[in-house]
Design a protein around this motif. Structure first.
Motif, PDB file in Angstrom:
ATOM      1  N   ASP A  70     -14.164   2.486  -0.933  1.00 62.83           N
ATOM      2  CA  ASP A  70     -13.141   2.037  -1.880  1.00 62.83           C
ATOM      3  C   ASP A  70     -12.386   3.211  -2.491  1.00 62.83           C
ATOM      4  O   ASP A  70     -11.193   3.099  -2.805  1.00 62.83           O
ATOM      5  CB  ASP A  70     -13.779   1.199  -2.989  1.00 62.83           C
ATOM      6  CG  ASP A  70     -14.093  -0.223  -2.533  1.00 62.83           C
ATOM      7  OD1 ASP A  70     -13.673  -0.588  -1.411  1.00 62.83           O
ATOM      8  OD2 ASP A  70     -14.755  -0.958  -3.281  1.00 62.83           O
ATOM      9  N   GLY A  71     -13.052   4.340  -2.676  1.00 65.26           N
ATOM     10  CA  GLY A  71     -12.380   5.502  -3.252  1.00 65.26           C
ATOM     11  C   GLY A  71     -11.436   6.188  -2.303  1.00 65.26           C
ATOM     12  O   GLY A  71     -10.623   7.020  -2.728  1.00 65.26           O
ATOM     13  N   CYS A  72     -11.534   5.868  -1.013  1.00 61.74           N
ATOM     14  CA  CYS A  72     -10.712   6.549  -0.009  1.00 61.74           C
ATOM     15  C   CYS A  72      -9.861   5.584   0.807  1.00 61.74           C
ATOM     16  O   CYS A  72      -9.406   5.927   1.901  1.00 61.74           O
ATOM     17  CB  CYS A  72     -11.610   7.363   0.930  1.00 61.74           C
ATOM     18  SG  CYS A  72     -12.440   8.741   0.123  1.00 61.74           S
ATOM     19  N   ARG A  73      -9.653   4.380   0.294  1.00 65.53           N
ATOM     20  CA  ARG A  73      -8.818   3.425   1.015  1.00 65.53           C
ATOM     21  C   ARG A  73      -7.395   3.932   1.161  1.00 65.53           C
ATOM     22  O   ARG A  73      -6.917   4.720   0.352  1.00 65.53           O
ATOM     23  CB  ARG A  73      -8.819   2.067   0.305  1.00 65.53           C
ATOM     24  CG  ARG A  73     -10.131   1.298   0.465  1.00 65.53           C
ATOM     25  CD  ARG A  73     -10.046  -0.067  -0.197  1.00 65.53           C
ATOM     26  NE  ARG A  73     -11.272  -0.822  -0.023  1.00 65.53           N
ATOM     27  CZ  ARG A  73     -11.533  -1.607   1.027  1.00 65.53           C
ATOM     28  NH1 ARG A  73     -10.622  -1.734   1.978  1.00 65.53           N
ATOM     29  NH2 ARG A  73     -12.672  -2.255   1.115  1.00 65.53           N
ATOM     30  N   ILE A  74      -6.721   3.472   2.196  1.00 62.37           N
ATOM     31  CA  ILE A  74      -5.350   3.891   2.487  1.00 62.37           C
ATOM     32  C   ILE A  74      -4.388   3.011   1.684  1.00 62.37           C
ATOM     33  O   ILE A  74      -4.406   1.780   1.841  1.00 62.37           O
ATOM     34  CB  ILE A  74      -5.032   3.763   3.990  1.00 62.37           C
ATOM     35  CG1 ILE A  74      -6.171   4.341   4.827  1.00 62.37           C
ATOM     36  CG2 ILE A  74      -3.711   4.421   4.306  1.00 62.37           C
ATOM     37  CD1 ILE A  74      -6.530   5.763   4.495  1.00 62.37           C
ATOM     38  N   PRO A  75      -3.573   3.591   0.827  1.00 63.29           N
ATOM     39  CA  PRO A  75      -2.657   2.770   0.019  1.00 63.29           C
ATOM     40  C   PRO A  75      -1.698   1.982   0.902  1.00 63.29           C
ATOM     41  O   PRO A  75      -1.283   2.451   1.967  1.00 63.29           O
ATOM     42  CB  PRO A  75      -1.908   3.810  -0.819  1.00 63.29           C
ATOM     43  CG  PRO A  75      -2.777   5.030  -0.804  1.00 63.29           C
ATOM     44  CD  PRO A  75      -3.462   5.026   0.527  1.00 63.29           C
ATOM     45  N   VAL A  76      -1.362   0.791   0.469  1.00 61.60           N
ATOM     46  CA  VAL A  76      -0.399  -0.023   1.211  1.00 61.60           C
ATOM     47  C   VAL A  76       0.999   0.277   0.688  1.00 61.60           C
ATOM     48  O   VAL A  76       1.191   0.682  -0.450  1.00 61.60           O
ATOM     49  CB  VAL A  76      -0.714  -1.524   1.067  1.00 61.60           C
ATOM     50  CG1 VAL A  76      -2.065  -1.836   1.688  1.00 61.60           C
ATOM     51  CG2 VAL A  76      -0.692  -1.947  -0.392  1.00 61.60           C
ATOM     52  N   GLY A  77       1.987   0.067   1.554  1.00 60.40           N
ATOM     53  CA  GLY A  77       3.361   0.301   1.171  1.00 60.40           C
ATOM     54  C   GLY A  77       3.928  -0.831   0.353  1.00 60.40           C
ATOM     55  O   GLY A  77       3.279  -1.872   0.145  1.00 60.40           O
ATOM     56  N   ASP A  78       5.176  -0.648  -0.106  1.00 65.14           N
ATOM     57  CA  ASP A  78       5.807  -1.671  -0.943  1.00 65.14           C
ATOM     58  C   ASP A  78       5.973  -2.995  -0.197  1.00 65.14           C
ATOM     59  O   ASP A  78       5.918  -4.062  -0.792  1.00 65.14           O
ATOM     60  CB  ASP A  78       7.183  -1.180  -1.415  1.00 65.14           C
ATOM     61  CG  ASP A  78       7.071   0.002  -2.365  1.00 65.14           C
ATOM     62  OD1 ASP A  78       6.002   0.141  -2.989  1.00 65.14           O
ATOM     63  OD2 ASP A  78       8.042   0.775  -2.466  1.00 65.14           O
ATOM     64  N   GLY A  79       6.173  -2.912   1.125  1.00 66.71           N
ATOM     65  CA  GLY A  79       6.378  -4.132   1.895  1.00 66.71           C
ATOM     66  C   GLY A  79       5.105  -4.731   2.460  1.00 66.71           C
ATOM     67  O   GLY A  79       5.149  -5.768   3.114  1.00 66.71           O
ATOM     68  N   ASP A  80       3.974  -4.078   2.223  1.00 64.64           N
ATOM     69  CA  ASP A  80       2.697  -4.555   2.750  1.00 64.64           C
ATOM     70  C   ASP A  80       1.834  -5.093   1.626  1.00 64.64           C
ATOM     71  O   ASP A  80       1.975  -4.716   0.473  1.00 64.64           O
ATOM     72  CB  ASP A  80       1.936  -3.425   3.455  1.00 64.64           C
ATOM     73  CG  ASP A  80       2.637  -2.949   4.702  1.00 64.64           C
ATOM     74  OD1 ASP A  80       3.565  -3.645   5.153  1.00 64.64           O
ATOM     75  OD2 ASP A  80       2.275  -1.883   5.217  1.00 64.64           O
ATOM     76  N   ARG A  81       0.908  -5.942   1.992  1.00 61.16           N
ATOM     77  CA  ARG A  81       0.009  -6.494   1.001  1.00 61.16           C
ATOM     78  C   ARG A  81      -1.352  -6.695   1.634  1.00 61.16           C
ATOM     79  O   ARG A  81      -1.457  -7.275   2.715  1.00 61.16           O
ATOM     80  CB  ARG A  81       0.541  -7.829   0.507  1.00 61.16           C
ATOM     81  CG  ARG A  81      -0.224  -8.370  -0.690  1.00 61.16           C
ATOM     82  CD  ARG A  81       0.535  -9.553  -1.254  1.00 61.16           C
ATOM     83  NE  ARG A  81      -0.185 -10.048  -2.422  1.00 61.16           N
ATOM     84  CZ  ARG A  81      -0.281 -11.325  -2.715  1.00 61.16           C
ATOM     85  NH1 ARG A  81       0.257 -12.214  -1.949  1.00 61.16           N
ATOM     86  NH2 ARG A  81      -0.934 -11.693  -3.794  1.00 61.16           N
ATOM     87  N   LEU A  82      -2.379  -6.173   1.030  1.00 58.98           N
ATOM     88  CA  LEU A  82      -3.735  -6.367   1.528  1.00 58.98           C
ATOM     89  C   LEU A  82      -4.538  -6.990   0.405  1.00 58.98           C
ATOM     90  O   LEU A  82      -4.694  -6.401  -0.651  1.00 58.98           O
ATOM     91  CB  LEU A  82      -4.348  -5.037   1.949  1.00 58.98           C
ATOM     92  CG  LEU A  82      -5.726  -5.114   2.600  1.00 58.98           C
ATOM     93  CD1 LEU A  82      -5.667  -5.905   3.887  1.00 58.98           C
ATOM     94  CD2 LEU A  82      -6.268  -3.728   2.861  1.00 58.98           C
ATOM     95  N   VAL A  83      -5.022  -8.203   0.613  1.00 58.95           N
ATOM     96  CA  VAL A  83      -5.728  -8.923  -0.444  1.00 58.95           C
ATOM     97  C   VAL A  83      -7.039  -9.460   0.097  1.00 58.95           C
ATOM     98  O   VAL A  83      -7.195  -9.691   1.292  1.00 58.95           O
ATOM     99  CB  VAL A  83      -4.886 -10.081  -1.008  1.00 58.95           C
ATOM    100  CG1 VAL A  83      -3.656  -9.568  -1.706  1.00 58.95           C
ATOM    101  CG2 VAL A  83      -4.516 -11.052   0.103  1.00 58.95           C
ATOM    102  N   SER A  84      -7.995  -9.664  -0.791  1.00 57.77           N
ATOM    103  CA  SER A  84      -9.251 -10.305  -0.402  1.00 57.77           C
ATOM    104  C   SER A  84      -9.591 -11.375  -1.417  1.00 57.77           C
ATOM    105  O   SER A  84      -9.242 -11.273  -2.594  1.00 57.77           O
ATOM    106  CB  SER A  84     -10.386  -9.277  -0.330  1.00 57.77           C
ATOM    107  OG  SER A  84     -10.731  -8.837  -1.621  1.00 57.77           O
ATOM    108  N   PHE A  85     -10.247 -12.418  -0.951  1.00 55.43           N
ATOM    109  CA  PHE A  85     -10.675 -13.502  -1.816  1.00 55.43           C
ATOM    110  C   PHE A  85     -12.188 -13.609  -1.721  1.00 55.43           C
ATOM    111  O   PHE A  85     -12.741 -13.660  -0.626  1.00 55.43           O
ATOM    112  CB  PHE A  85     -10.032 -14.819  -1.375  1.00 55.43           C
ATOM    113  CG  PHE A  85      -8.540 -14.767  -1.348  1.00 55.43           C
ATOM    114  CD1 PHE A  85      -7.820 -14.955  -2.514  1.00 55.43           C
ATOM    115  CD2 PHE A  85      -7.859 -14.517  -0.169  1.00 55.43           C
ATOM    116  CE1 PHE A  85      -6.436 -14.906  -2.488  1.00 55.43           C
ATOM    117  CE2 PHE A  85      -6.483 -14.469  -0.145  1.00 55.43           C
ATOM    118  CZ  PHE A  85      -5.767 -14.661  -1.312  1.00 55.43           C
TER     119      PHE A  85
END
Length: 283
Positions: free
Chosen positions: A70-85
């Motif tokens: 989690d501390g080294c995840r790759i940031p997503v761009g403005d047009g991308d979205r990564l979500v979890s439920f």
């Protein structure tokens, strides 16, 4: 690097030494030769001592051995979205997933991308080598971590809604800038941002980073920025001085460090054509 004449070092300046025509003739025969190739790829070895039982037992016994995902995840761009439920039961429809809602009482959580074992420098040549990629991906599974399943308490539905673009966005990119060298003549100065990412990946909170070949001290500065302790070992007195200077500038603040790196770039112009004529990356 052409060798038009024999030279001797004198501080940061080089002076011509006359050794006769034989030396000049020999040097001309090696015009256009050098001692290294362009550093286009560099491996990073990630190793761990043998386990004491399981990974969980080793981590609990020694306080290290896991990877800080989690501390080294790759940031997503403005047009991308990564979500979890995360939810105990129920389904997540594609429509609700895209809206950022969750059936069954779960809560959407923004994440970066899972870090990969390939990093890149963000240069135009590298970006051009990646294909264009887009679309949406969805996967499900039990929530797990370095200590294994969390008792099967929740199921995780993860995916990303992409605007598309180069697949290079899936990988961490270390942006080297002109502040990394700050006047050091060391031939392999590493980007401080890269060393921060690597320190963060393997070091537990409050941990200690050991660098047995410290060079110009980028690992020490990276550890300091991340709030870790560091033990640096360097044999050469010149580079020991570079390390002390680097840490003094780090603790002095960003404005002082930037001013000093600007001066260093000016001094580097005086070394053009010498062994230490190392091109600086743009900020």
């Amino acid at each position: 690097m052409p060798i038009p004449f024999q030279s001797s070092a004198k501080g940061q300046e080089y002076e011509r030494t006359e050794k006769g025509s034989a030396v000049l003739d020999d040097a001309k025969a090696w015009e256009g030769w050098g001692t290294a190739l362009k550093p286009a790829w560099e491996p990073i070895v990630l190793a761990r001592k043998a386990l004491v039982g399981t990974v969980a037992e080793t981590v609990l016994a020694h306080g290290c051995g896991g990877l800080n995902i989690d501390g080294c995840r790759i940031p997503v761009g403005d047009g991308d979205r990564l979500v979890s439920f995360e939810r105990a039961a129920g389904d997540v429809s594609r429509e609700n997933w895209r809206k950022g809602t969750c059936v069954g009482g779960g809560k959407p959580v923004d994440h970066g991308r899972w870090p990969a074992n390939i990093l890149h420098d963000g240069s135009d040549e590298v970006l051009a080598a990646f294909p264009e990629s887009g679309g949406s991906v969805q996967r499900t599974g039990k929530r797990t971590g370095v200590l294994g399943d969390f008792g099967g308490q929740a199921q995780v539905v993860m995916g990303h809604d992409d605007a598309g673009g180069s697949a290079a966005r899936f990988f961490y990119s270390a942006k080297a800038d002109a502040h990394d060298r700050i006047g050091s003549k060391h031939p392999t100065v590493k980007p401080v941002d890269l060393m921060q990412w690597l320190c963060r990946l393997v070091t537990p909170p409050g941990g200690t980073v050991l660098d047995p070949f410290a060079g110009s001290g980028t690992t020490g500065e990276a550890a300091w920025r991340e709030g870790f302790f560091a033990v640096l070992i360097e044999r050469e007195a010149e580079y020991q001085a570079d390390i002390a200077r680097r840490m003094d500038l780090a603790t002095a603040g960003p404005a002082t460090r930037k001013a000093e790196s600007t001066k260093a770039r000016g001094r580097a112009a005086d070394m053009a054509g010498t062994l230490f004529d190392q091109p600086e990356a743009a900020e």
